[in-house]
Scaffold this motif. Structure first.
Motif, PDB file in Angstrom:
ATOM      1  N   LYS A   1      10.465   6.407  -2.479  1.00 48.08           N
ATOM      2  CA  LYS A   1      11.680   7.219  -2.612  1.00 48.08           C
ATOM      3  C   LYS A   1      12.294   7.520  -1.244  1.00 48.08           C
ATOM      4  O   LYS A   1      13.523   7.537  -1.098  1.00 48.08           O
ATOM      5  N   ILE A   2      11.448   7.747  -0.253  1.00 49.17           N
ATOM      6  CA  ILE A   2      11.936   8.066   1.100  1.00 49.17           C
ATOM      7  C   ILE A   2      12.703   6.899   1.694  1.00 49.17           C
ATOM      8  O   ILE A   2      13.830   7.051   2.171  1.00 49.17           O
ATOM      9  N   PHE A   3      12.118   5.706   1.693  1.00 44.91           N
ATOM     10  CA  PHE A   3      12.795   4.592   2.346  1.00 44.91           C
ATOM     11  C   PHE A   3      14.034   4.170   1.558  1.00 44.91           C
ATOM     12  O   PHE A   3      15.018   3.702   2.138  1.00 44.91           O
TER      13      PHE A   3
ATOM     14  N   GLU B   1       3.705  -2.162  -7.576  1.00 42.79           N
ATOM     15  CA  GLU B   1       5.037  -2.430  -8.134  1.00 42.79           C
ATOM     16  C   GLU B   1       6.136  -2.233  -7.105  1.00 42.79           C
ATOM     17  O   GLU B   1       7.243  -2.763  -7.263  1.00 42.79           O
ATOM     18  N   ASN B   2       5.859  -1.456  -6.034  1.00 40.20           N
ATOM     19  CA  ASN B   2       6.868  -1.274  -4.986  1.00 40.20           C
ATOM     20  C   ASN B   2       7.263  -2.599  -4.369  1.00 40.20           C
ATOM     21  O   ASN B   2       8.444  -2.844  -4.093  1.00 40.20           O
TER      22      ASN B   2
ATOM     23  N   PHE C   1      -6.449   3.539  -5.826  1.00 41.30           N
ATOM     24  CA  PHE C   1      -7.234   4.756  -6.033  1.00 41.30           C
ATOM     25  C   PHE C   1      -6.725   5.922  -5.191  1.00 41.30           C
ATOM     26  O   PHE C   1      -7.029   7.084  -5.486  1.00 41.30           O
ATOM     27  N   ARG C   2      -5.940   5.634  -4.148  1.00 45.77           N
ATOM     28  CA  ARG C   2      -5.384   6.726  -3.348  1.00 45.77           C
ATOM     29  C   ARG C   2      -3.862   6.773  -3.424  1.00 45.77           C
ATOM     30  O   ARG C   2      -3.211   7.341  -2.569  1.00 45.77           O
TER      31      ARG C   2
ATOM     32  N   ASP D   1       0.803  -1.223   0.000  1.00 43.95           N
ATOM     33  CA  ASP D   1       0.000   0.000   0.000  1.00 43.95           C
ATOM     34  C   ASP D   1       0.839   1.277   0.000  1.00 43.95           C
ATOM     35  O   ASP D   1       0.299   2.370   0.173  1.00 43.95           O
ATOM     36  N   THR D   2       2.154   1.154  -0.175  1.00 45.75           N
ATOM     37  CA  THR D   2       3.005   2.348  -0.222  1.00 45.75           C
ATOM     38  C   THR D   2       2.898   3.026  -1.584  1.00 45.75           C
ATOM     39  O   THR D   2       2.581   2.390  -2.591  1.00 45.75           O
ATOM     40  N   ASN D   3       3.197   4.321  -1.599  1.00 48.29           N
ATOM     41  CA  ASN D   3       3.112   5.085  -2.844  1.00 48.29           C
ATOM     42  C   ASN D   3       4.502   5.440  -3.366  1.00 48.29           C
ATOM     43  O   ASN D   3       5.524   5.052  -2.788  1.00 48.29           O
ATOM     44  N   HIS D   4       4.569   6.207  -4.455  1.00 44.13           N
ATOM     45  CA  HIS D   4       5.849   6.550  -5.074  1.00 44.13           C
ATOM     46  C   HIS D   4       6.742   7.348  -4.117  1.00 44.13           C
ATOM     47  O   HIS D   4       7.948   7.078  -4.003  1.00 44.13           O
ATOM     48  N   VAL D   5       6.169   8.325  -3.450  1.00 47.06           N
ATOM     49  CA  VAL D   5       6.968   9.192  -2.571  1.00 47.06           C
ATOM     50  C   VAL D   5       7.514   8.391  -1.393  1.00 47.06           C
ATOM     51  O   VAL D   5       8.693   8.520  -1.036  1.00 47.06           O
TER      52      VAL D   5
END
Length: 222
Positions: free
Chosen positions: A68-70, A99-100, A93-94, A61-65
């Motif tokens: 990048k942080i981790f 793919e992460n 949807f949020r 459920d993690t996003n692109h940002v």
């Protein structure tokens, strides 16, 4: 095109209000934090000194940002563990990016040269009976964008030969079918009390109203 322009204009006003109030929302907490550690080496070094181990849960459920942080924080010590289930990735949807997790092994091996990386697949289901696991897997396996894994049930209870499927044309019809089935279970003495039945909703506030109304009409305690 006009709608997109209006959205961009409204978002610009929203960001102006955030700056005026000197506050950040949850999304900006992530993007601003990344901007800071990505552009200021001293702050990034301090963060890395204070965070030598990273463990990320619900990784699907993690996003692109967040990715990048981790990656930025973790590439120094390379002490990183992630836990997730690609089959439960339901928040695209949020902004969630499955793919992460699907590409995580390739990333750490190629970019971190992390040869000691070891994936572990937890395939034993402790919650459900074999027939439920089998039927769920028959549906999940239709998704070709997932890890190729086989799920097995730890339980051996085979008293229930098959799940019962209800598919109404409307939410009201669905609730009526379920109510009728519950009353059948009571009348045939398959269950003794209405309290033997539990109904799970993805969102109680949004999905339960139709059921509550139908159950009250049919004199089923809620």
């Amino acid at each position: 095109k006009d709608d997109l322009w209006q959205f961009g204009y409204a978002f610009g006003i929203y960001e102006d209000l955030l700056r005026e109030k000197n506050v950040l929302d949850f999304s900006h907490l992530q993007t601003k934090f990344f901007e800071v550690i990505n552009s200021r080496d001293k702050i990034l070094d301090d963060v890395r000194k204070n965070i030598t181990y990273l463990m990320i849960d619900e990784f699907q459920d993690t996003n692109h940002v967040q990715s990048k942080i981790f990656r930025l924080i973790g590439e120094n010590h390379k002490n990183l563990m992630v836990v997730g289930d690609d089959d439960q990735s339901i928040y695209r949807f949020r902004g969630a990016v499955v793919e992460n997790i699907l590409g995580f092994e390739k990333y750490v091996k190629e970019h971190w040269k992390y040869a000691d990386f070891e994936p572990m697949y937890l395939t034993k289901n402790y919650r459900s009976t074999p027939v439920i696991v089998k039927n769920s897997l028959s549906l999940i396996e239709r998704n070709d964008h997932r890890f190729n894994k086989k799920l097995i049930a730890n339980k051996t209870d085979n008293n229930y030969k098959f799940p019962v499927w209800f598919q109404g044309k409307t939410s009201q019809e669905e609730a009526e079918l379920v109510a009728s089935y519950i009353k059948t279970l009571i009348n045939k003495k398959i269950i003794q009390r209405y309290s033997d039945v539990g109904i799970l909703f993805r969102s109680v506030g949004y999905h339960a109203t139709e059921y509550i109304n139908i159950f009250k009409r049919e004199h089923i305690p809620v």
